[in-house]
Design an enzyme around this catalytic site. Structure first.
Site, PDB file in Angstrom:
ATOM      1  N   TYR A  33     -11.918  -2.445  -7.212  1.00 36.00           N
ATOM      2  CA  TYR A  33     -10.816  -1.478  -7.330  1.00 36.00           C
ATOM      3  C   TYR A  33      -9.887  -1.819  -8.500  1.00 36.00           C
ATOM      4  CZ  TYR A  33     -12.201  -0.353  -2.481  1.00 36.00           C
ATOM      5  OH  TYR A  33     -12.893  -0.034  -1.339  1.00 36.00           O
TER       6      TYR A  33
ATOM      7  N   LYS B  55     -13.261  -7.739  -1.368  1.00 33.74           N
ATOM      8  CA  LYS B  55     -14.733  -7.636  -1.272  1.00 33.74           C
ATOM      9  C   LYS B  55     -15.390  -8.128  -2.550  1.00 33.74           C
ATOM     10  CE  LYS B  55     -13.736  -3.237   1.061  1.00 33.74           C
ATOM     11  NZ  LYS B  55     -12.670  -2.546   0.342  1.00 33.74           N
TER      12      LYS B  55
HETATM   13  P1  NAD Z   1      -9.607   8.767   2.691  1.00 34.35           P
HETATM   14  O1  NAD Z   1     -10.541   9.415   3.628  1.00 34.35           O
HETATM   15  O2  NAD Z   1      -8.667   7.727   3.188  1.00 34.35           O
HETATM   16  O3  NAD Z   1      -8.824   9.933   1.950  1.00 34.35           O
HETATM   17  C1  NAD Z   1      -7.871   9.653   0.977  1.00 34.35           C
HETATM   18  C2  NAD Z   1      -7.346  10.926   0.338  1.00 34.35           C
HETATM   19  O4  NAD Z   1      -6.881  11.835   1.329  1.00 34.35           O
HETATM   20  C3  NAD Z   1      -6.125  10.584  -0.509  1.00 34.35           C
HETATM   21  O5  NAD Z   1      -6.481  10.421  -1.844  1.00 34.35           O
HETATM   22  C4  NAD Z   1      -5.221  11.766  -0.323  1.00 34.35           C
HETATM   23  O6  NAD Z   1      -5.487  12.689  -1.347  1.00 34.35           O
HETATM   24  C5  NAD Z   1      -5.621  12.362   0.967  1.00 34.35           C
HETATM   25  N1  NAD Z   1      -4.663  12.059   2.061  1.00 34.35           N
HETATM   26  C6  NAD Z   1      -4.401  10.866   2.638  1.00 34.35           C
HETATM   27  N2  NAD Z   1      -3.520  10.998   3.628  1.00 34.35           N
HETATM   28  C7  NAD Z   1      -3.210  12.298   3.691  1.00 34.35           C
HETATM   29  C8  NAD Z   1      -2.351  13.060   4.512  1.00 34.35           C
HETATM   30  N3  NAD Z   1      -1.661  12.496   5.496  1.00 34.35           N
HETATM   31  N4  NAD Z   1      -2.272  14.396   4.284  1.00 34.35           N
HETATM   32  C9  NAD Z   1      -2.986  14.985   3.305  1.00 34.35           C
HETATM   33  N5  NAD Z   1      -3.815  14.317   2.501  1.00 34.35           N
HETATM   34  C10 NAD Z   1      -3.931  12.993   2.692  1.00 34.35           C
HETATM   35  O7  NAD Z   1     -10.528   8.209   1.492  1.00 34.35           O
HETATM   36  P2  NAD Z   1     -10.835   6.856   0.747  1.00 34.35           P
HETATM   37  O8  NAD Z   1      -9.755   6.436  -0.149  1.00 34.35           O
HETATM   38  O9  NAD Z   1     -12.176   7.050   0.143  1.00 34.35           O
HETATM   39  O10 NAD Z   1     -11.017   5.769   1.907  1.00 34.35           O
HETATM   40  C11 NAD Z   1      -9.971   4.959   2.386  1.00 34.35           C
HETATM   41  C12 NAD Z   1     -10.138   3.522   1.987  1.00 34.35           C
HETATM   42  O11 NAD Z   1     -11.399   3.009   2.408  1.00 34.35           O
HETATM   43  C13 NAD Z   1     -10.169   3.282   0.469  1.00 34.35           C
HETATM   44  O12 NAD Z   1      -8.907   3.348  -0.131  1.00 34.35           O
HETATM   45  C14 NAD Z   1     -10.788   1.919   0.408  1.00 34.35           C
HETATM   46  O13 NAD Z   1      -9.818   0.927   0.720  1.00 34.35           O
HETATM   47  C15 NAD Z   1     -11.846   2.015   1.503  1.00 34.35           C
HETATM   48  N6  NAD Z   1     -13.173   2.395   0.967  1.00 34.35           N
HETATM   49  C16 NAD Z   1     -14.184   1.488   1.063  1.00 34.35           C
HETATM   50  C17 NAD Z   1     -15.435   1.774   0.577  1.00 34.35           C
HETATM   51  C18 NAD Z   1     -16.539   0.773   0.710  1.00 34.35           C
HETATM   52  O14 NAD Z   1     -17.597   0.960   0.129  1.00 34.35           O
HETATM   53  N7  NAD Z   1     -16.336  -0.300   1.450  1.00 34.35           N
HETATM   54  C19 NAD Z   1     -15.695   3.021  -0.017  1.00 34.35           C
HETATM   55  C20 NAD Z   1     -14.669   3.947  -0.122  1.00 34.35           C
HETATM   56  C21 NAD Z   1     -13.412   3.631   0.393  1.00 34.35           C
END
Ligand code: NAD
Length: 280
Positions: free
Chosen positions: A54, A83
């Site tokens: 990240y 990670k």
């Molecule tokens: P998420 O499902 O958490 O969605 C995030 C998006 O939703 C934000 O950018 C925002 O635009 C919107 N959002 C968030 N809260 C909201 C609300 N209350 N109302 C309206 N819109 C809202 O998606 P993500 O970021 O892909 O996943 C969360 C976390 O998981 C990441 O930040 C990361 O830390 C982790 N992650 C890990 C992997 C992995 O391979 N291990 C992959 C992707 C994400």
């Protein structure tokens, strides 16, 4: 059932991990990630999920140290996950990658260190490195991410330590019921990434109906569904109001019918990559 944002689940090695944390994927290094982490901790979050990939570990570390000072906390009050990235996998290279993450975070230990993706032919050697990092006390718990059942079965054949956590894509259109049951049977706690489907599920009609019934938002309903399924969750936002909103899911309960309606939305739909077919 957790009843407070700071409630934690006990992992298979006795370490306590908050049920809900802040994800910081795509939060920009510097001001953006620092403001988000500080806002989250101010609002009562105690868990932050980052990764070497990240490119914001420095900002996360800086913000955590500042937030600890500002809020009268100690390091033990905050749970930090990072990670190892795919290109660093292997035994020696993972040990080196961990040290680099620690330097960037500028912390004495991390709470949870994960293998980011199950890189074929590499993840077992990587796991041996994580076992060593754990045994040396530099990570309080170790786990994996994006592991399917067959990856876990393969890993468990040759490992000394059972992963504490498996962090996978999980949301109402990808409910991961088989993996949830399998991990439960092995003492591995499932953690949901992209719990909100990267924002794509927030206009879903069936979810809106349930949200209206409870006077909550769709995001809050989904996060509550995670918790009631025994799944740790890490929604991402850099917006202070949304960070507060996402943490405010401990004052209502979905009933059995709500849970069933949401479970039935499964379409095995991924917004992210497929752990059996990725090329990075
Ligand atoms: P998420 O499902 O958490 O969605 C995030 C998006 O939703 C934000 O950018 C925002 O635009 C919107 N959002 C968030 N809260 C909201 C609300 N209350 N109302 C309206 N819109 C809202 O998606 P993500 O970021 O892909 O996943 C969360 C976390 O998981 C990441 O930040 C990361 O830390 C982790 N992650 C890990 C992997 C992995 O391979 N291990 C992959 C992707 C994400």
């Amino acid at each position: 059932m957790p009843s407070h944002l700071q409630d934690a689940v006990t992992l298979n090695n006795g370490v306590k991990m908050p049920w809900l944390g802040l994800g910081v994927y795509q939060a920009k290094e510097g001001d953006e990630v620092e403001q988000a982490v500080q806002a989250a901790i101010r609002h009562g979050y105690r868990s932050i999920d980052t990764a070497a990939a990240y490119h914001n570990e420095e900002g996360v570390g800086r913000a955590v140290r500042q937030a600890i000072k500002d809020n009268g906390l100690s390091r033990e009050d905050v749970f930090i996950t990072t990670k190892v990235w795919n290109s660093e996998q292997g035994y020696e290279s993972t040990l080196a990658a961990f040290e680099k993450s620690m330097d960037r975070l500028n912390l004495d230990y991390v709470d949870l260190y994960l293998i980011h993706w199950p890189v074929k032919g590499k993840y077992k050697e990587t796991w041996r490195a994580l076992e060593r990092i754990y045994q040396e006390g530099k990570a309080k718990a170790i786990g994996v991410s994006n592991f399917q059942i067959h990856h876990l079965e393969d890993l468990l054949k040759d490992s000394e330590i059972v992963p504490a956590v498996n962090q996978v894509e999980l949301h109402p259109e990808l409910t991961q019921k088989d993996l949830l049951e399998y991990c439960g049977s092995k003492g591995i706690r499932l953690e949901a990434w992209s719990p909100l489907g990267q924002g794509n599920l927030l206009n879903h009609e069936a979810l809106k109906e349930i949200a209206d019934k409870h006077g909550k938002s769709v995001a809050q309903v989904i996060l509550r569904w995670d918790l009631q399924n025994g799944v740790i969750t890490i929604p991402k936002s850099v917006n202070k109001e949304r960070i507060a909103e996402n943490g405010n899911v401990f004052d209502f309960e979905l009933d059995a019918q709500d849970m069933e309606v949401i479970d039935r939305l499964n379409r095995n739909r991924r917004f992210g990559s497929d752990p059996d077919n990725f090329n990075f």
